[in-house]
Design a protein around this motif. Structure first.
Motif, PDB file in Angstrom:
ATOM      1  N   ILE A 204     -26.653 -34.267  -2.793  1.00 27.28           N
ATOM      2  CA  ILE A 204     -26.204 -35.330  -1.881  1.00 27.28           C
ATOM      3  C   ILE A 204     -27.082 -36.560  -1.903  1.00 27.28           C
ATOM      4  N   ILE A 205     -28.043 -36.642  -2.762  1.00 25.31           N
ATOM      5  CA  ILE A 205     -28.886 -37.877  -2.767  1.00 25.31           C
ATOM      6  C   ILE A 205     -28.595 -38.736  -3.981  1.00 25.31           C
ATOM      7  N   GLU A 206     -28.075 -39.846  -3.306  1.00 25.57           N
ATOM      8  CA  GLU A 206     -27.778 -40.904  -4.493  1.00 25.57           C
ATOM      9  C   GLU A 206     -29.031 -41.734  -4.608  1.00 25.57           C
ATOM     10  N   VAL A 207     -29.251 -42.118  -5.833  1.00 32.30           N
ATOM     11  CA  VAL A 207     -30.384 -42.983  -6.332  1.00 32.30           C
ATOM     12  C   VAL A 207     -29.751 -44.030  -6.917  1.00 32.30           C
ATOM     13  N   ARG A 208     -29.949 -45.479  -6.310  1.00 32.46           N
ATOM     14  CA  ARG A 208     -29.416 -46.627  -7.019  1.00 32.46           C
ATOM     15  C   ARG A 208     -30.327 -47.715  -6.947  1.00 32.46           C
ATOM     16  N   PRO A 209     -29.983 -48.850  -7.636  1.00 32.14           N
ATOM     17  CA  PRO A 209     -30.903 -49.910  -7.601  1.00 32.14           C
ATOM     18  C   PRO A 209     -30.575 -50.664  -6.381  1.00 32.14           C
ATOM     19  N   ALA A 210     -32.014 -51.084  -5.663  1.00 33.49           N
ATOM     20  CA  ALA A 210     -32.017 -51.585  -4.275  1.00 33.49           C
ATOM     21  C   ALA A 210     -31.123 -52.834  -4.628  1.00 33.49           C
ATOM     22  N   LYS A 211     -30.530 -53.146  -3.576  1.00 33.82           N
ATOM     23  CA  LYS A 211     -29.795 -54.567  -3.097  1.00 33.82           C
ATOM     24  C   LYS A 211     -30.469 -55.442  -2.149  1.00 33.82           C
ATOM     25  N   GLU A 212     -30.476 -56.504  -2.113  1.00 33.14           N
ATOM     26  CA  GLU A 212     -31.072 -57.522  -1.122  1.00 33.14           C
ATOM     27  C   GLU A 212     -30.868 -57.092   0.324  1.00 33.14           C
TER      28      GLU A 212
ATOM     29  N   GLN B  60     -39.435 -53.320  -9.994  1.00 31.82           N
ATOM     30  CA  GLN B  60     -38.150 -52.790  -9.940  1.00 31.82           C
ATOM     31  C   GLN B  60     -38.137 -51.917  -8.782  1.00 31.82           C
ATOM     32  N   VAL B  61     -37.063 -52.035  -7.860  1.00 27.81           N
ATOM     33  CA  VAL B  61     -36.861 -51.188  -6.714  1.00 27.81           C
ATOM     34  C   VAL B  61     -35.754 -50.383  -6.696  1.00 27.81           C
ATOM     35  N   LEU B  62     -35.689 -49.041  -6.670  1.00 26.11           N
ATOM     36  CA  LEU B  62     -34.582 -48.185  -6.502  1.00 26.11           C
ATOM     37  C   LEU B  62     -34.777 -47.546  -4.975  1.00 26.11           C
ATOM     38  N   VAL B  63     -33.460 -47.278  -4.592  1.00 23.79           N
ATOM     39  CA  VAL B  63     -33.359 -46.705  -3.204  1.00 23.79           C
ATOM     40  C   VAL B  63     -32.685 -45.314  -3.288  1.00 23.79           C
ATOM     41  N   ALA B  64     -33.067 -44.202  -2.178  1.00 24.90           N
ATOM     42  CA  ALA B  64     -32.413 -43.077  -2.074  1.00 24.90           C
ATOM     43  C   ALA B  64     -31.463 -43.065  -0.826  1.00 24.90           C
ATOM     44  N   VAL B  65     -30.309 -42.749  -0.942  1.00 25.48           N
ATOM     45  CA  VAL B  65     -29.217 -42.781   0.138  1.00 25.48           C
ATOM     46  C   VAL B  65     -28.780 -41.325   0.312  1.00 25.48           C
ATOM     47  N   MET B  66     -28.667 -41.111   1.495  1.00 24.23           N
ATOM     48  CA  MET B  66     -28.154 -39.697   2.038  1.00 24.23           C
ATOM     49  C   MET B  66     -27.042 -39.977   3.107  1.00 24.23           C
ATOM     50  N   ASP B  67     -26.194 -39.599   2.865  1.00 17.87           N
ATOM     51  CA  ASP B  67     -24.980 -39.876   3.994  1.00 17.87           C
ATOM     52  C   ASP B  67     -24.619 -41.302   4.235  1.00 17.87           C
ATOM     53  N   GLY B  68     -24.805 -42.122   3.294  1.00 17.92           N
ATOM     54  CA  GLY B  68     -24.603 -43.543   3.543  1.00 17.92           C
ATOM     55  C   GLY B  68     -25.867 -44.248   4.176  1.00 17.92           C
ATOM     56  N   GLU B  69     -27.196 -43.620   4.270  1.00 15.04           N
ATOM     57  CA  GLU B  69     -28.122 -44.186   4.913  1.00 15.04           C
ATOM     58  C   GLU B  69     -29.392 -44.277   3.936  1.00 15.04           C
ATOM     59  N   VAL B  70     -30.071 -45.577   3.716  1.00 13.10           N
ATOM     60  CA  VAL B  70     -31.271 -45.474   2.780  1.00 13.10           C
ATOM     61  C   VAL B  70     -32.136 -44.791   3.481  1.00 13.10           C
ATOM     62  N   VAL B  71     -32.630 -43.704   2.884  1.00 14.10           N
ATOM     63  CA  VAL B  71     -33.807 -42.694   3.457  1.00 14.10           C
ATOM     64  C   VAL B  71     -34.977 -42.876   2.545  1.00 14.10           C
ATOM     65  N   GLY B  72     -34.934 -43.736   1.495  1.00 10.53           N
ATOM     66  CA  GLY B  72     -36.529 -43.761   0.539  1.00 10.53           C
ATOM     67  C   GLY B  72     -36.341 -44.776  -0.285  1.00 10.53           C
ATOM     68  N   PHE B  73     -37.465 -45.205  -0.936  1.00  5.85           N
ATOM     69  CA  PHE B  73     -37.380 -46.095  -2.043  1.00  5.85           C
ATOM     70  C   PHE B  73     -38.629 -45.828  -2.805  1.00  5.85           C
ATOM     71  N   VAL B  74     -38.459 -46.681  -4.099  1.00  5.08           N
ATOM     72  CA  VAL B  74     -39.650 -46.459  -5.106  1.00  5.08           C
ATOM     73  C   VAL B  74     -39.793 -47.943  -5.503  1.00  5.08           C
ATOM     74  N   GLY B  75     -41.104 -48.371  -5.785  1.00  4.90           N
ATOM     75  CA  GLY B  75     -41.170 -49.571  -6.333  1.00  4.90           C
ATOM     76  C   GLY B  75     -41.936 -49.364  -7.629  1.00  4.90           C
TER      77      GLY B  75
END
Length: 176
Positions: free
Chosen positions: A6-14, A64-79
């Motif tokens: 249920i955790i989606e990791v995707r490139p961050a958007k502005e 580079q920045v990725l975000v973790a999304v759960m249930d449509g909410e950004v819940v974490g990130f990595v740079g």
């Protein structure tokens, strides 16, 4: 623990910059309170300044920045990107920042973000990776230990965080 699917990791958007700045601030506050109970939190950059930093990083890919999304909410990130440490080879990557909302600690977002960063660093030709972690931030120290990083005991340095001096240690591991 939550189901990792249920955790989606995707490139961050502005548009994620505000959530990223809020996550960094809340996670840093929670970690600081755990390390220094009863002490006043040092002054951090304002959320506005932090948000501008992350928006620029996302726009220019540095880091580079990725975000973790759960249930449509950004819940974490990595740079992550190449190492900022002087005299390191071009094949050395670095986790510049890795944070999750304290309300989502222990639910797999950090691991999912680490997996995404590892893949991204390998695509960039990196063979090793480092991360600087404050001593006393037990949750972060355990995370990097469990992710296969090794502590470089001779790397300990002191950094100024507001009026507080904090010691950091470099962690390092192979990417394969």
């Amino acid at each position: 623990m939550s189901d990792f699917s249920i955790i989606e990791v995707r490139p961050a958007k502005e548009r994620d910059a505000q959530a990223i700045a809020q996550i960094q601030a809340s996670a840093a506050q929670a970690a600081f309170k755990a390390q220094f109970p009863g002490e006043t939190m040092p002054e951090f950059d304002s959320l506005k300044k932090s948000q501008a930093y992350w928006r620029e990083a996302i726009e220019f890919g540095d880091p580079q920045v990725l975000v973790a999304v759960m249930d449509g909410e950004v819940v974490g990130f990595v740079g992550f990107d190449r190492s900022r440490d002087p005299k390191t080879p071009a094949t050395m990557g670095e986790i510049w920042a890795l944070y999750a909302r304290p309300s989502h600690w222990g639910q797999g977002a950090g691991l999912a973000l680490w997996d995404g960063a590892r893949e991204g660093l390998m695509e960039e030709g990196c063979t090793k990776v480092t991360a600087w972690v404050p001593l006393g931030y037990e949750r972060a120290l355990r995370f990097f230990d469990m992710a296969g990083f090794k502590r470089e005991m001779t790397s300990i340095k002191t950094v100024q965080l507001g009026l507080t001096r904090i010691e950091e240690i470099r962690f390092k591991r192979d990417l394969n």
